[in-house]
Design an enzyme around this catalytic site. Structure first.
Site, PDB file in Angstrom:
ATOM      1  N   GLY A 188       4.944  -6.435  42.902  1.00 13.55           N
ATOM      2  CA  GLY A 188       4.233  -7.631  42.445  1.00 13.55           C
ATOM      3  C   GLY A 188       3.515  -8.398  43.546  1.00 13.55           C
ATOM      4  O   GLY A 188       3.247  -9.596  43.391  1.00 13.55           O
TER       5      GLY A 188
ATOM      6  N   LYS B 223       5.276   3.804  21.132  1.00 14.57           N
ATOM      7  CA  LYS B 223       4.506   3.029  22.100  1.00 14.57           C
ATOM      8  C   LYS B 223       3.769   1.885  21.391  1.00 14.57           C
ATOM      9  O   LYS B 223       3.614   0.792  21.942  1.00 14.57           O
ATOM     10  CB  LYS B 223       3.511   3.944  22.823  1.00 14.57           C
TER      11      LYS B 223
ATOM     12  N   MET C 157       2.440   0.648  35.938  1.00 16.95           N
ATOM     13  CA  MET C 157       2.368   2.106  36.079  1.00 16.95           C
ATOM     14  C   MET C 157       2.490   2.820  34.735  1.00 16.95           C
ATOM     15  O   MET C 157       3.334   3.715  34.559  1.00 16.95           O
ATOM     16  CB  MET C 157       3.472   2.585  37.024  1.00 16.95           C
TER      17      MET C 157
ATOM     18  N   LEU D 290      -0.027   3.964  31.101  1.00 22.54           N
ATOM     19  CA  LEU D 290      -1.321   3.929  30.422  1.00 22.54           C
ATOM     20  C   LEU D 290      -1.262   2.924  29.280  1.00 22.54           C
ATOM     21  O   LEU D 290      -0.270   2.846  28.553  1.00 22.54           O
ATOM     22  CB  LEU D 290      -1.659   5.304  29.845  1.00 22.54           C
TER      23      LEU D 290
ATOM     24  N   HIS E  54      -7.004  -0.679  41.510  1.00 24.53           N
ATOM     25  CA  HIS E  54      -6.556   0.659  41.909  1.00 24.53           C
ATOM     26  C   HIS E  54      -6.866   0.865  43.391  1.00 24.53           C
ATOM     27  O   HIS E  54      -7.966   0.540  43.841  1.00 24.53           O
ATOM     28  CB  HIS E  54      -7.271   1.715  41.056  1.00 24.53           C
TER      29      HIS E  54
HETATM   30  C1  GRF Z   1      -1.239  -1.619  44.140  1.00 24.27           C
HETATM   31  O1  GRF Z   1      -1.643  -0.792  45.192  1.00 24.27           O
HETATM   32  C2  GRF Z   1      -2.107  -1.413  42.945  1.00 24.27           C
HETATM   33  O2  GRF Z   1      -3.441  -1.159  43.265  1.00 24.27           O
HETATM   34  C3  GRF Z   1      -1.495  -0.185  42.347  1.00 24.27           C
HETATM   35  O3  GRF Z   1      -0.111  -0.386  42.486  1.00 24.27           O
HETATM   36  C4  GRF Z   1       0.138  -1.206  43.623  1.00 24.27           C
HETATM   37  C5  GRF Z   1       0.959  -2.367  43.192  1.00 24.27           C
HETATM   38  O4  GRF Z   1       1.392  -3.158  44.260  1.00 24.27           O
HETATM   39  N1  GRF Z   1      -1.984   0.040  41.011  1.00 24.27           N
HETATM   40  P1  GRF Z   1       2.087  -4.554  43.969  1.00 24.27           P
HETATM   41  O5  GRF Z   1       3.186  -4.336  42.933  1.00 24.27           O
HETATM   42  O6  GRF Z   1       1.044  -5.515  43.474  1.00 24.27           O
HETATM   43  O7  GRF Z   1       2.663  -4.971  45.285  1.00 24.27           O
END
Ligand code: GRF
Length: 192
Positions: free
Chosen positions: A12, A65, A90, A92, A109
Site C-alpha cells: 500500500g 467473482k 493483484m 483482474l 503498473h
Molecule cells: C506497484 O509497483 C504497482 O505498480 C503494482 O504493484 C505495486 C504495489 O505497490 N501494480 P504498493 O502496494 O503500492 O506498495
C-alpha cells in the site's frame, strides 16, 4: 470533493503516497475507502494511521467473482464513491465492477506498457536487459494491464542493482499517480 476508493493487495505504498498528496493539497480528493482482497495486508495498517475505513473481503468466501465484486460495488455506492483507483491490486477486474464504474477505474503498473504487463514487471524488464523502463497509469478494462494509457514516466535502469531500480520506479509511481489523478478528477483527461 471527489470520493475515491483505493484497491490494494499488499504493502500500500501507493495508497499512502496518494493520501499524503491529498493532505499536502496537491490532489483534490477524499479516500473514502480502502478495499483489499487480502485481509491482513499491510495496507490495512497504513489505512488505520489515517483513520480511513477498510473493506477486506476474500474472494474465496464468495461463490462467484460476480458476487464478490457486487459486494464491493454495494459498499462503493453506499459511500458515494466516484472513482476506483487500483494501486497494487493483484486481481483482474471483471464485468460487475467494470459495468458499475465504466471508465472510472484506473491502475498503475511498473513498466512502460504495452511492454511487460502482468506480474513482476520489474523482473521481466531486468531479465530482458532494457536500459530504460518506467511507470504507466491507464484505464482498466477486462485485460491484464491493457486499457487506454493516461500517463507514463520513464525510469533509467540501474544496471546490476535491482533494489535501486525498484526504488526509482516506486518513487516515480508515487509522483505520477498524483499528477494523473489530479488531471482526471479535474476533467482534463478524456475518459475512454
Ligand atoms: C506497484 O509497483 C504497482 O505498480 C503494482 O504493484 C505495486 C504495489 O505497490 N501494480 P504498493 O502496494 O503500492 O506498495
Amino acid at each position: 470533493m471527489t470520493n475515491i476508493a483505493v484497491f490494494a493487495s499488499g504493502s500500500g505504498s501507493n495508497f499512502e503516497a496518494i493520501q499524503q498528496s491529498i493532505e499536502r493539497g496537491e490532489l483534490q480528493a477524499n479516500i473514502a475507502l480502502v478495499v483489499t482482497d487480502k485481509p491482513g495486508a499491510y495496507v490495512e495498517t497504513r489505512a488505520a494511521k489515517f483513520n480511513i475505513p477498510v473493506l477486506a473481503l476474500s474472494p474465496k468466501s464468495f461463490d462467484t467473482k460476480a458476487a464478490y465484486e457486487q459486494a464491493i460495488v454495494d459498499e462503493l455506492r453506499a459511500r458515494d464513491i466516484e472513482w476506483v483507483v487500483l494501486a497494487g491490486y493483484m486481481r483482474l477486474v471483471s464485468e460487475t465492477l467494470l459495468t458499475a464504474y465504466a471508465s472510472k477505474i484506473v491502475n498503475i503498473h511498473p513498466s512502460l506498457l504495452p511492454s511487460f504487463p502482468g506480474k513482476d514487471a520489474i523482473g521481466q524488464a531486468l531479465a530482458h536487459g532494457v536500459k530504460v523502463t518506467g511507470v504507466t497509469v491507464h484505464f482498466v478494462d477486462e485485460g491484464m494491464d491493457t486499457g487506454p494509457i493516461i500517463a507514463q514516466t520513464a525510469v533509467d535502469v540501474v544496471e546490476g542493482d535491482r533494489a535501486q531500480t525498484e526504488a526509482a520506479i516506486h518513487k516515480a509511481e508515487h509522483a505520477l499517480y498524483t499528477v494523473a489523478l489530479q488531471q482526471l478528477f479535474a476533467g482534463k483527461v478524456e475518459a475512454k
